[in-house]
Design a protein around this motif. Structure first.
Motif, short mmCIF file in Angstrom:
data_model
loop_
_atom_site.label_atom_id
_atom_site.label_comp_id
_atom_site.label_asym_id
_atom_site.label_seq_id
_atom_site.Cartn_x
_atom_site.Cartn_y
_atom_site.Cartn_z
N ASN A 160 20.24 12.08 -7.36
CA ASN A 160 20.19 11.53 -6.04
C ASN A 160 20.29 10.20 -5.95
O ASN A 160 19.38 9.39 -6.40
N GLY A 161 21.63 9.66 -6.22
CA GLY A 161 22.25 8.39 -6.19
C GLY A 161 21.66 7.66 -7.59
O GLY A 161 21.18 8.26 -8.32
N GLY A 162 21.92 6.08 -7.47
CA GLY A 162 21.62 5.56 -8.65
C GLY A 162 20.33 4.65 -8.51
O GLY A 162 19.39 5.23 -8.19
N PRO A 163 20.64 3.58 -8.89
CA PRO A 163 19.31 2.68 -9.02
C PRO A 163 18.66 2.28 -7.55
O PRO A 163 19.34 2.50 -6.73
N VAL A 164 17.46 2.50 -7.65
CA VAL A 164 16.67 2.20 -6.57
C VAL A 164 16.83 1.00 -5.99
O VAL A 164 16.54 -0.03 -6.54
N SER A 165 17.00 1.03 -4.64
CA SER A 165 17.23 -0.75 -4.11
C SER A 165 15.92 -0.45 -3.05
O SER A 165 15.57 0.63 -2.66
N GLY A 166 15.21 -1.50 -3.07
CA GLY A 166 14.20 -1.69 -2.22
C GLY A 166 14.78 -1.44 -0.74
O GLY A 166 15.60 -1.98 -0.04
N GLY A 167 14.08 -0.28 0.06
CA GLY A 167 14.35 -0.06 1.26
C GLY A 167 14.23 -0.93 2.41
O GLY A 167 14.98 -1.95 2.25
N HIS A 168 13.42 -0.75 3.16
CA HIS A 168 13.05 -1.98 4.19
C HIS A 168 12.46 -3.05 3.73
O HIS A 168 11.15 -3.13 3.40
N SER A 169 13.16 -4.08 3.15
CA SER A 169 12.73 -5.27 2.46
C SER A 169 11.66 -6.00 3.06
O SER A 169 10.93 -6.96 2.45
N ALA A 170 11.51 -5.83 4.61
CA ALA A 170 10.58 -6.72 5.18
C ALA A 170 9.23 -6.55 4.77
O ALA A 170 8.39 -7.10 4.82
N ASP A 171 8.99 -5.10 4.21
CA ASP A 171 7.72 -4.68 4.01
C ASP A 171 7.16 -5.01 2.64
O ASP A 171 7.80 -4.51 1.54
N LYS A 172 6.45 -6.07 2.62
CA LYS A 172 6.09 -6.72 1.07
C LYS A 172 4.77 -6.26 0.78
O LYS A 172 4.02 -6.90 -0.01
N THR A 173 4.25 -5.04 1.19
CA THR A 173 3.01 -4.20 0.75
C THR A 173 3.13 -4.29 -0.85
O THR A 173 4.10 -3.99 -1.51
N LYS A 174 2.24 -4.82 -1.60
CA LYS A 174 2.26 -4.85 -3.08
C LYS A 174 1.32 -3.56 -3.50
O LYS A 174 0.26 -3.64 -3.04
N ILE A 175 1.98 -2.94 -4.22
CA ILE A 175 1.31 -1.92 -5.00
C ILE A 175 1.27 -1.89 -6.69
O ILE A 175 2.25 -1.95 -7.17
#
Ligand SMILES: Cc1cc2nc3c(=O)[nH]c(=O)nc-3n(C[C@H](O)[C@H](O)[C@H](O)COP(=O)(O)OP(=O)(O)OC[C@H]3O[C@@H](n4cnc5c(N)ncnc54)[C@H](O)[C@@H]3O)c2cc1C
Length: 312
Positions: free
Chosen positions: A11-26
Protein backbone atom coordinates in the motif's frame (compact mmCIF):
# COMPACT_ATOMS: atom_id res chain seq x y z
CA UNK A 1 15.10 0.97 3.34
CA UNK A 2 17.53 -1.93 3.44
CA UNK A 3 17.48 -4.00 0.21
CA UNK A 4 17.71 -7.22 2.13
CA UNK A 5 14.35 -6.32 3.61
CA UNK A 6 12.66 -8.28 0.88
CA UNK A 7 9.01 -7.83 1.73
CA UNK A 8 6.67 -6.32 -0.82
CA UNK A 9 4.46 -3.77 0.90
CA UNK A 10 1.10 -3.49 -0.75
CA UNK A 11 0.00 0.00 0.00
CA UNK A 12 2.28 2.74 -1.24
CA UNK A 13 5.26 4.13 0.60
CA UNK A 14 5.86 6.74 3.23
CA UNK A 15 2.78 8.26 4.75
CA UNK A 16 2.19 11.80 3.68
CA UNK A 17 -0.19 13.93 5.72
CA UNK A 18 -3.57 13.74 3.93
CA UNK A 19 -5.65 16.92 4.28
CA UNK A 20 -3.01 19.09 5.89
CA UNK A 21 -5.51 21.77 6.91
CA UNK A 22 -6.66 19.52 9.72
CA UNK A 23 -4.19 20.09 12.50
CA UNK A 24 -6.02 18.07 15.10
CA UNK A 25 -3.31 16.86 17.47
CA UNK A 26 -3.43 13.26 18.63
CA UNK A 27 -1.18 11.57 21.18
CA UNK A 28 -0.76 7.80 21.04
CA UNK A 29 0.51 5.99 24.11
CA UNK A 30 2.46 2.92 23.02
CA UNK A 31 4.55 1.98 19.98
CA UNK A 32 3.59 -1.67 19.77
CA UNK A 33 1.61 -3.06 16.82
CA UNK A 34 -1.53 -1.21 17.95
CA UNK A 35 0.14 2.19 18.40
CA UNK A 36 2.15 1.97 15.19
CA UNK A 37 -0.70 1.07 12.86
CA UNK A 38 -2.92 3.67 14.54
CA UNK A 39 -0.23 6.28 13.92
CA UNK A 40 0.09 5.27 10.27
CA UNK A 41 -3.64 5.46 9.62
CA UNK A 42 -4.18 8.72 11.51
CA UNK A 43 -1.25 10.24 9.68
CA UNK A 44 -2.76 9.18 6.36
CA UNK A 45 -5.89 11.08 7.36
CA UNK A 46 -3.78 14.17 7.95
CA UNK A 47 -3.76 14.34 11.71
CA UNK A 48 -0.85 15.66 13.69
CA UNK A 49 0.34 12.58 15.57
CA UNK A 50 2.86 11.92 18.34
CA UNK A 51 3.58 8.37 19.55
CA UNK A 52 5.04 7.96 23.03
CA UNK A 53 6.76 4.84 24.27
CA UNK A 54 8.82 4.40 27.40
CA UNK A 55 11.07 1.82 25.76
CA UNK A 56 13.97 2.87 23.53
CA UNK A 57 12.69 0.90 20.52
CA UNK A 58 9.40 0.19 18.80
CA UNK A 59 7.63 -3.16 19.01
CA UNK A 60 6.07 -3.31 22.47
CA UNK A 61 5.93 -7.00 23.35
CA UNK A 62 8.80 -7.58 20.89
CA UNK A 63 11.03 -4.75 22.23
CA UNK A 64 14.57 -5.71 23.20
CA UNK A 65 13.66 -4.65 26.74
CA UNK A 66 10.98 -7.32 26.97
CA UNK A 67 12.31 -10.26 24.98
CA UNK A 68 13.10 -13.36 27.01
CA UNK A 69 15.20 -16.23 25.64
CA UNK A 70 13.15 -18.41 23.32
CA UNK A 71 10.41 -15.88 22.55
CA UNK A 72 8.75 -16.26 19.18
CA UNK A 73 5.29 -15.80 17.78
CA UNK A 74 2.49 -18.27 18.27
CA UNK A 75 0.96 -17.16 15.02
CA UNK A 76 2.54 -18.11 11.73
CA UNK A 77 4.04 -15.10 9.98
CA UNK A 78 1.19 -14.69 7.49
CA UNK A 79 -1.28 -14.11 10.29
CA UNK A 80 0.97 -11.83 12.34
CA UNK A 81 1.66 -9.18 9.71
CA UNK A 82 -0.04 -6.00 8.58
CA UNK A 83 -2.08 -6.50 5.41
CA UNK A 84 -0.20 -3.63 3.72
CA UNK A 85 3.26 -4.68 4.87
CA UNK A 86 3.96 -8.44 4.72
CA UNK A 87 6.81 -10.07 6.59
CA UNK A 88 9.88 -10.80 4.47
CA UNK A 89 9.70 -14.00 2.44
CA UNK A 90 12.90 -15.27 4.02
CA UNK A 91 11.46 -15.09 7.56
CA UNK A 92 10.69 -18.46 9.12
CA UNK A 93 7.06 -19.51 9.47
CA UNK A 94 7.23 -18.64 13.20
CA UNK A 95 9.48 -15.59 13.52
CA UNK A 96 11.59 -14.91 16.59
CA UNK A 97 10.91 -11.92 18.83
CA UNK A 98 13.92 -10.11 17.36
CA UNK A 99 12.61 -10.67 13.85
CA UNK A 100 9.18 -9.31 14.71
CA UNK A 101 10.79 -6.23 16.28
CA UNK A 102 12.86 -5.73 13.14
CA UNK A 103 9.75 -6.16 11.01
CA UNK A 104 7.96 -3.45 13.02
CA UNK A 105 10.98 -1.15 12.77
CA UNK A 106 10.81 -1.77 9.00
CA UNK A 107 7.14 -0.75 9.06
CA UNK A 108 8.11 2.53 10.72
CA UNK A 109 10.83 3.14 8.13
CA UNK A 110 8.66 2.21 5.19
CA UNK A 111 5.76 4.45 6.17
CA UNK A 112 8.05 7.25 7.30
CA UNK A 113 6.84 7.33 10.90
CA UNK A 114 10.20 7.95 12.60
CA UNK A 115 9.69 11.66 13.14
CA UNK A 116 6.42 11.06 14.99
CA UNK A 117 8.00 8.81 17.60
CA UNK A 118 9.00 9.91 21.09
CA UNK A 119 10.80 6.82 22.33
CA UNK A 120 12.23 6.49 25.82
CA UNK A 121 9.40 8.77 26.96
CA UNK A 122 6.86 7.62 29.51
CA UNK A 123 3.40 9.14 29.76
CA UNK A 124 3.02 9.78 33.47
CA UNK A 125 -0.42 11.41 33.60
CA UNK A 126 -3.22 12.87 31.51
CA UNK A 127 -5.83 15.42 32.45
CA UNK A 128 -8.81 16.47 30.39
CA UNK A 129 -9.88 20.10 30.35
CA UNK A 130 -13.59 20.14 31.19
CA UNK A 131 -14.32 23.14 28.99
CA UNK A 132 -12.40 22.36 25.82
CA UNK A 133 -12.25 18.57 26.10
CA UNK A 134 -8.54 18.71 25.24
CA UNK A 135 -5.96 16.62 27.04
CA UNK A 136 -2.91 17.77 28.91
CA UNK A 137 -0.39 14.92 28.61
CA UNK A 138 2.56 14.82 31.00
CA UNK A 139 5.64 12.86 30.02
CA UNK A 140 9.01 11.98 31.50
CA UNK A 141 12.18 11.16 29.60
CA UNK A 142 13.19 7.78 31.01
CA UNK A 143 16.94 8.43 30.67
CA UNK A 144 17.16 12.02 31.90
CA UNK A 145 14.02 12.34 34.02
CA UNK A 146 13.16 15.51 32.10
CA UNK A 147 9.41 16.18 32.43
CA UNK A 148 7.20 17.90 29.86
CA UNK A 149 3.54 18.72 29.28
CA UNK A 150 1.78 19.02 25.93
CA UNK A 151 -1.82 19.55 24.81
CA UNK A 152 -3.69 17.19 22.50
CA UNK A 153 -7.21 17.09 21.06
CA UNK A 154 -7.38 13.33 21.46
CA UNK A 155 -5.39 10.55 23.08
CA UNK A 156 -5.24 6.95 21.88
CA UNK A 157 -4.29 4.43 24.54
CA UNK A 158 -2.34 1.57 22.95
CA UNK A 159 -0.35 0.63 26.03
CA UNK A 160 -0.83 -3.14 25.74
CA UNK A 161 -2.40 -5.52 28.21
CA UNK A 162 0.91 -7.28 28.90
CA UNK A 163 3.23 -4.32 29.25
CA UNK A 164 3.29 -4.25 33.06
CA UNK A 165 4.25 -7.68 34.39
CA UNK A 166 2.44 -8.86 37.50
CA UNK A 167 4.51 -10.75 40.06
CA UNK A 168 2.49 -12.12 42.98
CA UNK A 169 3.94 -11.45 46.42
CA UNK A 170 5.39 -14.76 47.57
CA UNK A 171 6.33 -15.13 51.22
CA UNK A 172 10.08 -15.63 51.68
CA UNK A 173 11.16 -13.62 48.64
CA UNK A 174 13.46 -11.35 50.70
CA UNK A 175 15.32 -14.36 52.15
CA UNK A 176 15.49 -15.98 48.71
CA UNK A 177 17.03 -12.85 47.19
CA UNK A 178 19.39 -12.41 50.14
CA UNK A 179 21.05 -15.70 49.33
CA UNK A 180 21.41 -14.79 45.65
CA UNK A 181 18.09 -15.98 44.22
CA UNK A 182 16.41 -13.97 41.52
CA UNK A 183 12.66 -13.55 41.09
CA UNK A 184 11.55 -11.94 37.86
CA UNK A 185 8.90 -11.83 35.17
CA UNK A 186 9.73 -13.61 31.91
CA UNK A 187 9.89 -10.23 30.17
CA UNK A 188 12.65 -9.11 32.56
CA UNK A 189 14.78 -12.17 31.92
CA UNK A 190 17.10 -11.60 28.98
CA UNK A 191 20.30 -13.55 29.45
CA UNK A 192 20.06 -17.35 29.35
CA UNK A 193 23.62 -17.68 30.69
CA UNK A 194 22.42 -16.27 34.00
CA UNK A 195 20.52 -19.51 34.54
CA UNK A 196 23.35 -21.82 33.51
CA UNK A 197 23.78 -24.57 36.09
CA UNK A 198 21.08 -23.08 38.34
CA UNK A 199 17.89 -24.60 39.72
CA UNK A 200 15.01 -22.77 38.07
CA UNK A 201 11.31 -22.69 38.82
CA UNK A 202 8.89 -21.41 36.21
CA UNK A 203 5.46 -20.44 37.49
CA UNK A 204 2.65 -20.78 34.96
CA UNK A 205 1.82 -22.75 31.86
CA UNK A 206 1.01 -20.03 29.37
CA UNK A 207 2.85 -18.92 26.29
CA UNK A 208 5.78 -17.14 28.00
CA UNK A 209 6.17 -19.85 30.65
CA UNK A 210 6.42 -22.63 28.08
CA UNK A 211 8.78 -20.69 25.78
CA UNK A 212 11.13 -19.76 28.59
CA UNK A 213 10.96 -23.22 30.21
CA UNK A 214 12.01 -24.80 26.93
CA UNK A 215 14.98 -22.43 26.58
CA UNK A 216 15.97 -22.81 30.25
CA UNK A 217 15.88 -26.58 30.14
CA UNK A 218 18.88 -26.46 27.80
CA UNK A 219 21.18 -24.74 30.34
CA UNK A 220 19.83 -25.00 33.87
CA UNK A 221 20.77 -27.69 36.39
CA UNK A 222 17.08 -28.41 36.98
CA UNK A 223 13.95 -26.80 35.61
CA UNK A 224 10.55 -27.20 37.23
CA UNK A 225 7.26 -25.82 36.01
CA UNK A 226 4.50 -25.17 38.54
CA UNK A 227 1.06 -24.48 37.13
CA UNK A 228 -2.37 -24.08 38.67
CA UNK A 229 -3.96 -25.58 35.58
CA UNK A 230 -2.67 -27.60 32.67
CA UNK A 231 -4.16 -26.43 29.37
CA UNK A 232 -4.10 -27.76 25.84
CA UNK A 233 -1.17 -26.79 23.65
CA UNK A 234 -1.43 -27.00 19.93
CA UNK A 235 1.75 -28.22 18.19
CA UNK A 236 2.88 -25.93 15.40
CA UNK A 237 2.61 -28.92 13.13
CA UNK A 238 -0.16 -31.34 13.94
CA UNK A 239 1.09 -34.91 13.68
CA UNK A 240 4.49 -33.32 12.90
CA UNK A 241 3.16 -32.69 9.40
CA UNK A 242 0.28 -30.29 9.04
CA UNK A 243 0.78 -26.61 9.86
CA UNK A 244 -1.83 -25.76 12.50
CA UNK A 245 -2.92 -22.73 10.48
CA UNK A 246 -4.81 -25.03 8.09
CA UNK A 247 -6.80 -26.40 10.99
CA UNK A 248 -7.26 -23.62 13.50
CA UNK A 249 -6.82 -20.38 11.59
CA UNK A 250 -9.56 -20.86 9.04
CA UNK A 251 -13.11 -19.52 8.74
CA UNK A 252 -14.44 -22.94 9.70
CA UNK A 253 -12.30 -23.18 12.80
CA UNK A 254 -13.47 -19.74 13.87
CA UNK A 255 -16.86 -21.38 14.32
CA UNK A 256 -15.41 -24.08 16.56
CA UNK A 257 -14.81 -21.66 19.40
CA UNK A 258 -17.26 -19.68 21.49
CA UNK A 259 -17.61 -15.97 20.65
CA UNK A 260 -19.78 -13.26 22.11
CA UNK A 261 -21.54 -12.96 18.77
CA UNK A 262 -21.45 -16.22 16.89
CA UNK A 263 -22.26 -15.90 13.20
CA UNK A 264 -23.05 -18.12 10.21
CA UNK A 265 -21.94 -21.73 10.38
CA UNK A 266 -20.40 -21.06 13.77
CA UNK A 267 -23.88 -20.57 15.19
CA UNK A 268 -24.74 -24.08 14.08
CA UNK A 269 -21.46 -25.57 15.36
CA UNK A 270 -21.84 -24.08 18.81
CA UNK A 271 -25.59 -24.74 18.85
CA UNK A 272 -27.46 -27.72 17.41
CA UNK A 273 -24.35 -28.96 15.59
CA UNK A 274 -22.27 -29.04 18.76
CA UNK A 275 -21.71 -32.78 18.37
CA UNK A 276 -19.90 -32.12 15.05
CA UNK A 277 -17.70 -29.52 16.71
CA UNK A 278 -16.97 -31.73 19.72
CA UNK A 279 -16.08 -34.57 17.35
CA UNK A 280 -13.65 -32.38 15.40
CA UNK A 281 -11.99 -30.96 18.50
CA UNK A 282 -11.88 -34.41 20.08
CA UNK A 283 -10.09 -35.74 17.01
CA UNK A 284 -7.46 -32.97 17.15
CA UNK A 285 -7.15 -33.54 20.88
CA UNK A 286 -6.41 -37.24 20.40
CA UNK A 287 -3.65 -36.50 17.89
CA UNK A 288 -2.11 -33.85 20.18
CA UNK A 289 -2.27 -36.22 23.12
CA UNK A 290 -0.34 -38.87 21.25
CA UNK A 291 2.07 -36.50 19.50
CA UNK A 292 3.12 -34.78 22.72
CA UNK A 293 3.02 -37.99 24.80
CA UNK A 294 0.76 -36.21 27.25
CA UNK A 295 -0.31 -39.42 29.01
CA UNK A 296 3.25 -40.55 29.58
CA UNK A 297 4.35 -37.21 31.06
CA UNK A 298 1.11 -36.74 33.02
CA UNK A 299 0.10 -33.54 31.30
CA UNK A 300 -3.35 -34.39 29.98
CA UNK A 301 -5.48 -31.33 30.71
CA UNK A 302 -8.64 -31.83 32.72
CA UNK A 303 -10.32 -28.96 30.89
CA UNK A 304 -11.93 -29.40 27.46
CA UNK A 305 -9.93 -28.19 24.49
CA UNK A 306 -12.55 -25.71 23.26
CA UNK A 307 -11.20 -22.17 23.41
CA UNK A 308 -7.99 -23.15 25.12
CA UNK A 309 -5.62 -23.83 22.29
CA UNK A 310 -2.30 -22.03 22.16
CA UNK A 311 0.58 -23.12 19.99
CA UNK A 312 3.78 -24.82 20.98
C1 LIG B 1 5.40 -13.37 24.71
C2 LIG B 1 4.22 -12.95 23.91
C3 LIG B 1 3.97 -13.55 22.68
C4 LIG B 1 2.85 -13.18 21.93
N1 LIG B 1 2.63 -13.80 20.74
C5 LIG B 1 1.53 -13.45 20.03
C6 LIG B 1 1.23 -14.08 18.76
O1 LIG B 1 1.96 -14.93 18.28
N2 LIG B 1 0.12 -13.73 18.13
C7 LIG B 1 -0.73 -12.76 18.61
O2 LIG B 1 -1.73 -12.45 17.97
N3 LIG B 1 -0.46 -12.16 19.78
C8 LIG B 1 0.62 -12.48 20.50
N4 LIG B 1 0.87 -11.85 21.69
C9 LIG B 1 -0.07 -10.83 22.17
C10 LIG B 1 0.52 -9.42 21.95
O3 LIG B 1 0.25 -8.75 23.13
C11 LIG B 1 -0.13 -8.74 20.76
O4 LIG B 1 0.07 -9.53 19.60
C12 LIG B 1 0.46 -7.37 20.44
O5 LIG B 1 1.87 -7.39 20.34
C13 LIG B 1 0.03 -6.34 21.45
O6 LIG B 1 0.37 -5.10 20.90
P1 LIG B 1 -0.04 -3.75 21.60
O7 LIG B 1 0.46 -2.66 20.74
O8 LIG B 1 -1.48 -3.77 21.96
O9 LIG B 1 0.72 -3.78 23.01
P2 LIG B 1 2.28 -3.86 23.35
O10 LIG B 1 3.02 -4.58 22.31
O11 LIG B 1 2.38 -4.34 24.76
O12 LIG B 1 2.72 -2.34 23.29
C14 LIG B 1 2.33 -1.42 24.27
C15 LIG B 1 3.41 -0.40 24.39
O13 LIG B 1 2.95 0.65 25.25
C16 LIG B 1 4.06 1.11 25.99
N5 LIG B 1 3.56 1.80 27.19
C17 LIG B 1 2.76 1.29 28.17
N6 LIG B 1 2.50 2.23 29.09
C18 LIG B 1 3.15 3.35 28.68
C19 LIG B 1 3.28 4.66 29.21
N7 LIG B 1 2.65 5.02 30.36
N8 LIG B 1 4.02 5.58 28.55
C20 LIG B 1 4.65 5.23 27.38
N9 LIG B 1 4.58 4.00 26.85
C21 LIG B 1 3.83 3.07 27.48
C22 LIG B 1 4.84 -0.15 26.32
O14 LIG B 1 6.20 0.18 26.58
C23 LIG B 1 4.69 -0.93 25.01
O15 LIG B 1 5.78 -0.71 24.14
C24 LIG B 1 1.98 -12.19 22.44
C25 LIG B 1 2.23 -11.60 23.69
C26 LIG B 1 3.33 -11.97 24.41
C27 LIG B 1 3.57 -11.30 25.74
Amino acid sequence: MNDSWASTPRNGGPVSGGHSADKTKIAIVGAGVAGLCTAKVLKQFGFDVVVYDRTPDVGGVWSVTRRYPGVMTQNNKGTYAFSDYPMPRWYPEWPTGAQVQRYLAGYVEFFGLESYLRLGTEVTSMLQDENTGRWSVSTRNVATGHAEDAWYDHVVIANGIFSDPFIPSYPGVAEFEEVGGRLCAASDFHDLDEAAGKHVLVVGYGKSACDVAEALSEVSATMTVVAREVTWKMPRKLGNMLNYKYILLTRLSEGLFEHIEQRGFGRFLTGPGRFVRDGMLGFIQRIVRRQLSLDRVGLVPEVPSSGLFATR
